[in-house]
Scaffold this motif. Structure first.
Motif, PDB file in Angstrom:
ATOM      1  N   SER A  23     -17.831  49.562  42.454  1.00 40.53           N
ATOM      2  CA  SER A  23     -16.577  50.026  41.857  1.00 40.53           C
ATOM      3  C   SER A  23     -15.981  51.102  42.752  1.00 40.53           C
ATOM      4  O   SER A  23     -16.699  51.915  43.344  1.00 40.53           O
ATOM      5  N   LEU A  24     -14.671  51.072  42.867  1.00 38.92           N
ATOM      6  CA  LEU A  24     -13.927  52.044  43.668  1.00 38.92           C
ATOM      7  C   LEU A  24     -12.839  52.660  42.803  1.00 38.92           C
ATOM      8  O   LEU A  24     -12.106  51.953  42.112  1.00 38.92           O
ATOM      9  N   ASP A  25     -12.736  53.984  42.827  1.00 37.16           N
ATOM     10  CA  ASP A  25     -11.703  54.711  42.086  1.00 37.16           C
ATOM     11  C   ASP A  25     -11.042  55.685  43.039  1.00 37.16           C
ATOM     12  O   ASP A  25     -11.698  56.596  43.567  1.00 37.16           O
ATOM     13  N   LEU A  26      -9.743  55.506  43.288  1.00 38.04           N
ATOM     14  CA  LEU A  26      -9.002  56.405  44.176  1.00 38.04           C
ATOM     15  C   LEU A  26      -8.102  57.361  43.398  1.00 38.04           C
ATOM     16  O   LEU A  26      -7.233  58.013  43.978  1.00 38.04           O
ATOM     17  N   ASN A  27      -8.313  57.429  42.080  1.00 37.25           N
ATOM     18  CA  ASN A  27      -7.617  58.412  41.239  1.00 37.25           C
ATOM     19  C   ASN A  27      -6.100  58.262  41.340  1.00 37.25           C
ATOM     20  O   ASN A  27      -5.353  59.235  41.378  1.00 37.25           O
ATOM     21  N   GLY A  28      -5.648  57.005  41.341  1.00 39.67           N
ATOM     22  CA  GLY A  28      -4.214  56.759  41.421  1.00 39.67           C
ATOM     23  C   GLY A  28      -3.544  56.757  40.068  1.00 39.67           C
ATOM     24  O   GLY A  28      -4.190  56.719  39.014  1.00 39.67           O
ATOM     25  N   ASP A  29      -2.217  56.800  40.108  1.00 36.72           N
ATOM     26  CA  ASP A  29      -1.437  56.743  38.872  1.00 36.72           C
ATOM     27  C   ASP A  29      -1.482  55.324  38.308  1.00 36.72           C
ATOM     28  O   ASP A  29      -1.501  54.337  39.043  1.00 36.72           O
ATOM     29  N   ASP A  30      -1.479  55.223  37.004  1.00 38.14           N
ATOM     30  CA  ASP A  30      -1.580  53.934  36.325  1.00 38.14           C
ATOM     31  C   ASP A  30      -0.290  53.133  36.523  1.00 38.14           C
ATOM     32  O   ASP A  30       0.796  53.582  36.180  1.00 38.14           O
ATOM     33  N   LYS A  31      -0.441  51.928  37.072  1.00 39.15           N
ATOM     34  CA  LYS A  31       0.693  51.023  37.278  1.00 39.15           C
ATOM     35  C   LYS A  31       0.532  49.752  36.445  1.00 39.15           C
ATOM     36  O   LYS A  31       1.074  48.697  36.795  1.00 39.15           O
ATOM     37  N   THR A  32      -0.205  49.853  35.364  1.00 38.71           N
ATOM     38  CA  THR A  32      -0.505  48.678  34.547  1.00 38.71           C
ATOM     39  C   THR A  32       0.752  47.956  34.096  1.00 38.71           C
ATOM     40  O   THR A  32       0.769  46.723  33.996  1.00 38.71           O
ATOM     41  N   ALA A  33       1.842  48.691  33.824  1.00 43.11           N
ATOM     42  CA  ALA A  33       3.057  48.091  33.277  1.00 43.11           C
ATOM     43  C   ALA A  33       3.928  47.436  34.346  1.00 43.11           C
ATOM     44  O   ALA A  33       4.927  46.791  34.021  1.00 43.11           O
ATOM     45  N   VAL A  34       3.564  47.566  35.623  1.00 45.02           N
ATOM     46  CA  VAL A  34       4.384  47.049  36.725  1.00 45.02           C
ATOM     47  C   VAL A  34       3.769  45.757  37.237  1.00 45.02           C
ATOM     48  O   VAL A  34       2.565  45.693  37.505  1.00 45.02           O
ATOM     49  N   THR A  35       4.569  44.712  37.394  1.00 43.24           N
ATOM     50  CA  THR A  35       4.035  43.448  37.898  1.00 43.24           C
ATOM     51  C   THR A  35       3.517  43.629  39.321  1.00 43.24           C
ATOM     52  O   THR A  35       3.949  44.532  40.052  1.00 43.24           O
ATOM     53  N   THR A  36       2.622  42.751  39.736  1.00 48.14           N
ATOM     54  CA  THR A  36       2.047  42.844  41.081  1.00 48.14           C
ATOM     55  C   THR A  36       3.116  42.647  42.140  1.00 48.14           C
ATOM     56  O   THR A  36       3.130  43.343  43.164  1.00 48.14           O
ATOM     57  N   LYS A  37       4.019  41.711  41.921  1.00 50.10           N
ATOM     58  CA  LYS A  37       5.114  41.506  42.879  1.00 50.10           C
ATOM     59  C   LYS A  37       5.959  42.765  43.002  1.00 50.10           C
ATOM     60  O   LYS A  37       6.319  43.183  44.119  1.00 50.10           O
TER      61      LYS A  37
ATOM     62  N   ASP B 126       0.916  54.447  45.607  1.00 45.96           N
ATOM     63  CA  ASP B 126       0.262  53.533  44.662  1.00 45.96           C
ATOM     64  C   ASP B 126      -1.172  53.338  45.152  1.00 45.96           C
ATOM     65  O   ASP B 126      -1.532  52.299  45.711  1.00 45.96           O
ATOM     66  N   LYS B 127      -1.987  54.361  44.948  1.00 50.97           N
ATOM     67  CA  LYS B 127      -3.356  54.321  45.466  1.00 50.97           C
ATOM     68  C   LYS B 127      -4.164  53.184  44.858  1.00 50.97           C
ATOM     69  O   LYS B 127      -5.063  52.634  45.506  1.00 50.97           O
ATOM     70  N   ASN B 128      -3.850  52.846  43.615  1.00 49.65           N
ATOM     71  CA  ASN B 128      -4.614  51.776  42.984  1.00 49.65           C
ATOM     72  C   ASN B 128      -4.307  50.408  43.576  1.00 49.65           C
ATOM     73  O   ASN B 128      -5.056  49.455  43.351  1.00 49.65           O
ATOM     74  N   LEU B 129      -3.214  50.302  44.333  1.00 47.59           N
ATOM     75  CA  LEU B 129      -2.948  49.053  45.051  1.00 47.59           C
ATOM     76  C   LEU B 129      -3.978  48.856  46.166  1.00 47.59           C
ATOM     77  O   LEU B 129      -4.386  47.723  46.441  1.00 47.59           O
ATOM     78  N   TYR B 130      -4.414  49.955  46.795  1.00 54.25           N
ATOM     79  CA  TYR B 130      -5.505  49.854  47.778  1.00 54.25           C
ATOM     80  C   TYR B 130      -6.787  49.362  47.090  1.00 54.25           C
ATOM     81  O   TYR B 130      -7.518  48.531  47.634  1.00 54.25           O
ATOM     82  N   THR B 131      -7.034  49.898  45.909  1.00 50.00           N
ATOM     83  CA  THR B 131      -8.227  49.487  45.167  1.00 50.00           C
ATOM     84  C   THR B 131      -8.136  48.021  44.767  1.00 50.00           C
ATOM     85  O   THR B 131      -9.123  47.281  44.829  1.00 50.00           O
ATOM     86  N   LEU B 132      -6.943  47.597  44.356  1.00 47.27           N
ATOM     87  CA  LEU B 132      -6.750  46.193  44.000  1.00 47.27           C
ATOM     88  C   LEU B 132      -6.997  45.290  45.205  1.00 47.27           C
ATOM     89  O   LEU B 132      -7.639  44.236  45.086  1.00 47.27           O
ATOM     90  N   LEU B 133      -6.509  45.691  46.370  1.00 50.73           N
ATOM     91  CA  LEU B 133      -6.744  44.920  47.595  1.00 50.73           C
ATOM     92  C   LEU B 133      -8.231  44.828  47.905  1.00 50.73           C
ATOM     93  O   LEU B 133      -8.746  43.757  48.264  1.00 50.73           O
ATOM     94  N   PHE B 134      -8.940  45.946  47.765  1.00 46.60           N
ATOM     95  CA  PHE B 134     -10.385  45.985  47.989  1.00 46.60           C
ATOM     96  C   PHE B 134     -11.109  45.069  47.000  1.00 46.60           C
ATOM     97  O   PHE B 134     -11.969  44.271  47.378  1.00 46.60           O
TER      98      PHE B 134
END
Length: 766
Positions: A310-324, A336-344
């Motif tokens: 598991s990886l956590d980069l302490n990013g802001d929550d973007k749950t409501a935003v589509t991936t596109k 969008d630090k969690n986009l790096y985590t999503l890529l990983f």
């Protein structure tokens, strides 16, 4: 807590193209889910659907089987005489066989839902944690829910369609394929029998009827696919090319496929394995179980691998935003630090979905190919791409997914013996820059910049030794890895020759797929190259280490040590760069996508800041000259290079470039990036960039050399706070790391031994 936006890809519209659709897979079976509302497309693949038969591609048109080694030795004479372009012409005219065979699509399931109304509340998603793809919406007042899984335990793709319409919904299922195939409805089963072409013809262009070569006298790989519809309340009947389901309320559809492929050296028709009853057994294993039971089994199987890291980069929550939208927003705003985590996480998900014990290794597109005439045959390009596919596997604690690559290397070590003899008059084994399911090992036609490159056998051996180093499995080293490593080393021992200074080199040689200016020509053949000598040096060194670990083969180790001392050393050019060619040459393309001469920096560990500081700086200079752009996989490799150069901020620049949104519904873009479904854009799609990015992020957070562990070696300054758990270091050590304010906060090691040393910020941590 890790947010869902690090584990979920989601969209508010159906997929308009293949690079918007979402992948599921179980190693053998792959599917791309388009996620329509009243129409649905599911593109299907099976890892063994390839053209060809054993040895069908050894000879090119008009060639006869003969000893080709005379051309190799003549080319060597020419390069030593300074006639390097003549050597290149000689090799590309005479020193090759036919093209590899192609990985082909199995077919498409198309679904038409006969239900009208306004579409609202639409959502389609792929949950990486559960490996479940889903579609939900309202059509008028009726709620629609669909889910798709690729179950590894059941070897089946399973779909569940639910709605709350009073009388259910009618829909029709149809199947289409570019393969020769027949369909029939029998005892409630929709049966598809298909035949792969005897071979494919690369000279025919992208025309299916010419590219696919069939023969009534000899068939290629045969397959059976079965679709089973289960719904107690619906009426199921046959149509011209599919199934009609009337009154569907809670329908389960099971799909599976099996082939006659029985090994790279066995004819799939005459010596093929039983596949028809096997396919039926997969379907029958699912019957009698509810969808929820099948889904729970699937999720448990997936999560025992996915949840290890598991990886956590302490990013802001973007749950409501589509991936596109996240990808489009990222073009302007990198916050969008969690986009790096999503890529990983996506790279880890794709590894689990495409590479399982007993399957074929991941090819240029993993297991997901929709093109009847795929780019580069969707084969195994083994001068970087296949190797890159497996870079994150061991680091991300997925050693089980390494097995298909280990198996292919073993098979290549058998198939490549004849190539070593016929093309080089050498012992051992060799393979070149392409292979396929038939384990082709000879050079392909075309320019020597890609066709003449006998180094993949050496590169593959580092994956064998890596597997030992990460797992600590001495039995694997003794029984599997070392015999193949020695076999590869024997080949290179036979082809090494002294240069004018007495250094041992492999002559002639190339640096994949690059060229330099020479006497008015674009030339790719040199006396030798840095990558060539790096691979040979690493292989010999690893063989010596293996001998010492196993306490055997002392004389061979002594021979290799002597050769290592006499190998051509690395050289630094006039601009402080690491030389790529034997001499300092003028590159035709200074920003070429391949950075092969830096192999000693990554993936090897021959150049490090502490042990070889001058060469370390020369690698940095070379990478600066190459620039920060390139194809998708090229960007992936550069992430790893900058991580090894201990520059996390520069590595992040390359990740940002990798995440450039490429929308294939609008424009054909040049340069690498990321499609809407987060597949790597070469362009076109190649999966290696996804794996290279995941590997690069892991490299930024953890590096290990033998028993030494380096924590946060290339942490970007903008990743101020975070944690990673479950990464694997060599010697089978599992590592958890937490940092705050850009500094190490704490760490935990599992399975450390008395030789384990831990380093952070250049100092040993006690």
């Amino acid at each position: 807590m890790i947010m869902n936006d690090s584990h979920v890809l989601w969209y508010n519209k159906p997929a308009p193209t293949w690079t918007y659709s979402l992948p599921i897979g179980n190693g053998h079976l792959g599917a791309m889910i388009y996620g329509g509302d009243t129409e649905e497309k599911i593109s299907l693949n099976h890892d063994e659907i390839w053209s060809g038969t054993p040895h069908c591609n050894y000879l090119n048109k008009g060639q006869t089987e003969e000893d080709r080694s005379e051309y190799f030795f003549k080319a060597r004479e020419l390069v030593f005489e300074g006639k390097k372009y003549k050597a290149q012409e000689l090799l590309q005219d005479n020193f090759n066989g036919a093209w590899s065979q192609a990985y082909l699509p199995l077919g498409d399931i198309d679904l038409d839902f006969f239900h009208d109304g306004k579409i609202t509340d639409f959502r389609r998603e792929l949950n990486l944690q559960t490996a479940v793809a889903s579609v939900s919406c309202k059509i008028g007042d009726v709620k629609i829910e669909r889910e798709y899984i690729a179950s590894h335990p059941k070897n089946a793709i399973i779909m569940n369609f639910k709605n709350d319409a009073a009388n259910g919904i009618d829909f029709e299922l149809k199947f289409a394929s570019h393969l020769r195939h027949t369909t029939r409805f029998e005892n409630g089963y929709f049966i598809i029998d298909a035949e792969c072409p005897k071979r494919t013809d690369n000279d025919a262009g992208e025309t299916t009827d010419k590219f696919y070569i069939y023969s009534d006298d000899e068939k290629g790989i045969l397959s059976r696919s079965i679709v089973k519809v289960i719904d107690a309340d619906a009426a199921v009947s046959e149509t011209d090319n599919g199934i009609l389901v009337e009154g569907s309320k809670n329908t389960v559809i099971i799909f599976s496929c099996e082939t006659s492929f029985n090994g790279f050296d066995k004819h799939p028709e005459r010596e093929g394995k039983e596949y028809k009853n096997a396919c039926l057994s997969y379907i029958n294993d699912c019957e009698g179980l509810t969808y929820e039971e099948l889904k729970a089994e699937h999720i448990a199987d997936h999560q025992k691998f996915y949840n290890r890291v598991s990886l956590d980069l302490n990013g802001d929550d973007k749950t409501a935003v589509t991936t596109k939208d996240r990808l489009e927003n990222f073009l302007e705003d990198k916050n969008d630090k969690n986009l790096y985590t999503l890529l990983f996480n996506y790279g880890r998900y794709l590894t689990i979905a495409s590479s399982r014990a007993g399957t074929q290794p991941t090819n240029l597109q993993g297991i997901w190919n929709d093109r009847a005439c795929p780019p580069w045959n969707s084969n195994y390009t083994i001068n970087i791409n296949t190797e890159m596919n497996y870079w994150p596997t061991l680091m991300c604690n997925l050693e089980e997914m390494h097995e298909p690559l280990m198996k292919m290397i073993e098979e290549l070590s058998d198939a490549g013996v004849k190539t070593a003899q016929d093309f080089y008059h050498a012992n051992g084994f060799v393979c070149h820059h392409n292979t396929d399911i038939w384990r082709m090992t000879h050079p392909v036609p075309g320019n020597s910049q890609w066709s003449f490159w006998p180094l993949s056998s050496g590169w593959f051996c580092r994956h064998l030794f890596d597997h030992y180093e990460y797992t600590g499995d001495k039995n694997f080293l003794k029984e599997k890895a070392y015999p193949i490593m020695k076999k590869a080393a024997l080949f290179y021992l036979d082809v090494l020759v002294p240069d004018d200074e007495g250094f041992l080199i492999l002559a002639p040689s190339t640096s994949p797929e690059n060229e330099y200016h020479f006497s008015g020509h674009k030339c790719s053949v040199s006396e030798t190259t840095t990558m060539t000598m790096s691979i040979i040096r690493e292989l010999f060194t690893n063989c010596v280490d293996a001998c010492e670990i196993l306490g055997e083969d002392e004389e061979f180790a002594k021979l290799l040590k002597n050769k290592i001392e006499n190998l051509l050393p690395f050289r630094i050019g006039s601009k402080g760069q690491l030389l790529e060619w034997y001499l300092e040459e003028k590159d035709c393309d200074p920003h070429h996508r391949h950075t092969s001469h830096l192999y000693a920096l990554h993936p090897a560990n021959l150049i490090t800041k502490d042990e070889t500081p001058d060469l370390f700086e020369a690698c940095k200079k070379s990478l600066e000259f190459r620039g920060d752009d390139g194809t998708g996989w090229s960007l992936g490799w550069k992430i790893n290079f900058w991580a090894r150069l201990l520059d996390g901020d520069h590595a992040l620049i390359l990740i940002n470039n990798q995440l450039r949104f490429k929308d294939d519904t609008k424009t054909v873009y040049r340069g690498g990036g990321t499609y809407a479904n987060m597949f790597d854009a070469h362009p076109p799609f190649q999966i290696d960039g996804n794996f290279g990015a995941t590997s690069g992020i892991a490299e930024m957070l953890l590096r290990s050399i033998k028993d030494d562990i380096y924590l946060l070696p290339a942490l970007p300054s903008s990743w101020e706070k975070g944690s990673v758990k479950g990464l694997k270091a060599k010697s089978n050590v599992t590592v958890d790391i937490e940092w705050e304010n850009g500094k190490l906060k704490n760490y935990h090691l599992e399975n450390a031994n008395e030789n384990t040393r831990v380093f952070y910020d250049g100092k040993e941590v006690k």
